[in-house]
Design an enzyme around this catalytic site. Structure first.
Site, PDB file in Angstrom:
ATOM      1  N   VAL A 142       1.035  -1.040   0.168  1.00  0.00           N
ATOM      2  CA  VAL A 142       0.059   0.846   0.218  1.00  0.00           C
ATOM      3  C   VAL A 142       1.530   1.297  -0.262  1.00  0.00           C
ATOM      4  O   VAL A 142       1.668   1.521   0.895  1.00  0.00           O
ATOM      5  CB  VAL A 142      -0.886  -0.052   1.133  1.00  0.00           C
ATOM      6  CG1 VAL A 142      -1.659   1.559   1.221  1.00  0.00           C
ATOM      7  CG2 VAL A 142      -1.598  -1.271   0.915  1.00  0.00           C
ATOM      8  N   ASP A 189       2.256  -3.638  19.200  1.00  0.00           N
ATOM      9  CA  ASP A 189       2.848  -2.301  18.264  1.00  0.00           C
ATOM     10  C   ASP A 189       1.970  -1.274  17.950  1.00  0.00           C
ATOM     11  O   ASP A 189       2.421  -1.350  16.826  1.00  0.00           O
ATOM     12  CB  ASP A 189       3.773  -2.745  17.912  1.00  0.00           C
ATOM     13  CG  ASP A 189       4.883  -2.414  17.373  1.00  0.00           C
ATOM     14  OD1 ASP A 189       5.071  -1.216  18.249  1.00  0.00           O
ATOM     15  OD2 ASP A 189       5.476  -2.244  16.604  1.00  0.00           O
ATOM     16  N   ASP A 216       2.729  -4.706  11.009  1.00  0.00           N
ATOM     17  CA  ASP A 216       3.361  -5.357  12.168  1.00  0.00           C
ATOM     18  C   ASP A 216       2.232  -5.031  12.867  1.00  0.00           C
ATOM     19  O   ASP A 216       1.986  -5.240  14.017  1.00  0.00           O
ATOM     20  CB  ASP A 216       4.363  -3.467  12.768  1.00  0.00           C
ATOM     21  CG  ASP A 216       5.141  -3.648  12.116  1.00  0.00           C
ATOM     22  OD1 ASP A 216       5.392  -3.691  10.946  1.00  0.00           O
ATOM     23  OD2 ASP A 216       5.851  -2.375  11.455  1.00  0.00           O
ATOM     24  N   GLU A 269       3.002  -8.219  15.089  1.00  0.00           N
ATOM     25  CA  GLU A 269       3.708  -9.450  15.377  1.00  0.00           C
ATOM     26  C   GLU A 269       3.835  -9.177  17.239  1.00  0.00           C
ATOM     27  O   GLU A 269       4.125 -10.487  17.672  1.00  0.00           O
ATOM     28  CB  GLU A 269       5.295  -9.259  15.056  1.00  0.00           C
ATOM     29  CG  GLU A 269       6.312  -8.212  15.489  1.00  0.00           C
ATOM     30  CD  GLU A 269       7.488  -8.291  14.512  1.00  0.00           C
ATOM     31  OE1 GLU A 269       7.518  -9.674  14.025  1.00  0.00           O
ATOM     32  OE2 GLU A 269       8.665  -7.395  15.038  1.00  0.00           O
TER      33      GLU A 269
END
Length: 371
Positions: free
Chosen positions: A128, A237, A255, A257
């Site tokens: 993106v 996060d 993100d 994780e």
């Protein structure tokens, strides 16, 4: 961060990676090639991001998308930030968020659990385009698009970002996010904090311990909320540096994780404190930064208005955010030691850039800086 070279992020060779990626890709899309393979300048120090385009062979079907991003489990030779990189977990999380909410999560295309093709598990998603608030140098410093924006534009970005958290927490049924819960017994918050302690123990295994971090864990116990609240799918996060913006509107939420099963306040406090961390660094360097941006009172008020949930025990959660960030920073510092970029000082707490602020939070005299 403001004076030292950026820590080494990878030991992988992009040219070799491109060849291996093309071999893997052609087995799924006959005749397809991975071209214009690159790593973004802002590539993090955890899972690696690789950007590439898909080029079709003559007479071959069109690929589902042409512009792709690949998330590759961290190279163990790069002294990883986290002990485990569960790419199927990230892939499943992104699919769940996309299915259950209207958040702009990039479409995930393929998951490869076999480490053979690229040397580690990975998944591929659409890429993106847009702008990301920079970490180095932080967006709170002069010379970047967010700092140069008007107050009204930053307010719009802030409002839209809080809206991301509200839509995430309200949109995904908590039971469907239970696979993200930390292992063990006890409440979701108990398990989340226990996992943080285990991570800290891994970081300092065979290395100097941090008295400051250990005192912060003790202080958490003293501040533990009477009402922990119900768990939600926690992004983990949750910060503006993990959002791609189209103008000042979120275009991609990235993100996952660190995703978990935890109270809403875990994400809210992380969003507020990570901005505060950059703001404090900027003020110490002699610049004013962005003092009116992402203030605690305004973020809490907007979130409550959007969700009907009034944030609670935020002093606890802000300390927890600063503590979690300190453990990550200590690991990053020990990585720099590993690569010969720095040495362990007499006081290991000074490896944590915000050690003075964390100490003030433990003492309870950080003031109203995040209020």
């Amino acid at each position: 961060m403001t004076t030292a070279p950026r820590p080494r992020t990878s030991t992988r060779d992009l040219g070799e990676l491109a060849d291996r990626l093309t071999g893997w890709l052609s087995a799924r899309l006959p005749g397809a090639r991975a071209v214009r393979v690159s790593a973004p300048a802002s590539n993090g120090m955890s899972s690696e991001t690789v950007l590439f385009d898909i080029e079709s062979g003559a007479g071959q079907p069109e690929p589902p998308v042409r512009a792709c991003a690949l998330r590759l489990a961290a190279d163990p030779a790069a002294y990883t930030v986290f002990p485990v990189y569960d790419m199927p977990r990230q892939y499943r999380t992104m699919r769940l968020v996309a299915d259950r909410t209207d958040l702009p999560v990039p479409k995930v295309l393929w998951l490869e659990e076999d480490p053979g093709p690229l040397g580690a598990p990975f998944f591929v998603m659409e890429r993106v385009d847009g702008r990301v608030p920079p970490d180095v140098m932080p967006y709170t410093y002069e010379g970047n698009w967010l700092h140069a924006a008007s107050g009204e534009e930053r307010a719009a970005l802030e409002a839209a970002t809080v809206g991301v958290l509200a839509r995430l927490h309200d949109g995904v049924p908590a039971r469907e996010a239970a696979f993200l819960a930390a292992p063990g017994d006890g409440s979701p918050l108990t398990r989340h904090v226990r996992a943080g302690r285990a991570y800290y123990a891994w970081v300092v295994d065979g290395l100097p311990r941090s008295p400051l971090i250990e005192s912060a864990f003790d202080r958490l116990t003293e501040l533990w909320p009477d009402d922990e609240g119900e768990p939600v799918l926690s992004w983990g996060d949750a910060r503006i540096g993990n959002i791609v913006y189209d103008g000042f509107t979120p275009a991609a939420v990235l993100d996952w994780e660190m995703a978990g099963h935890a109270p809403r306040e875990v994400d809210l406090a992380w969003t507020i404190y990570l901005h505060r961390f950059f703001q404090d660094l900027t003020v110490r360097s002699g610049q004013p930064g962005l003092p009116g941006f992402l203030r605690r009172d305004r973020v809490e008020e907007r979130y409550a208005r959007l969700t009907g949930h009034t944030p609670r025990a935020m002093d606890f959660h802000l300390l927890y955010a600063a503590l979690r960030h300190a453990v990550v920073m200590l690991r990053v510092a020990y990585r720099q030691v590993h690569f010969g970029e720095t040495e362990v000082p007499r006081d290991p707490d000074t490896l944590i850039l915000h050690h003075a602020d964390l100490a003030a939070m433990v003492r309870g005299d950080y003031g109203d800086a995040v209020r």
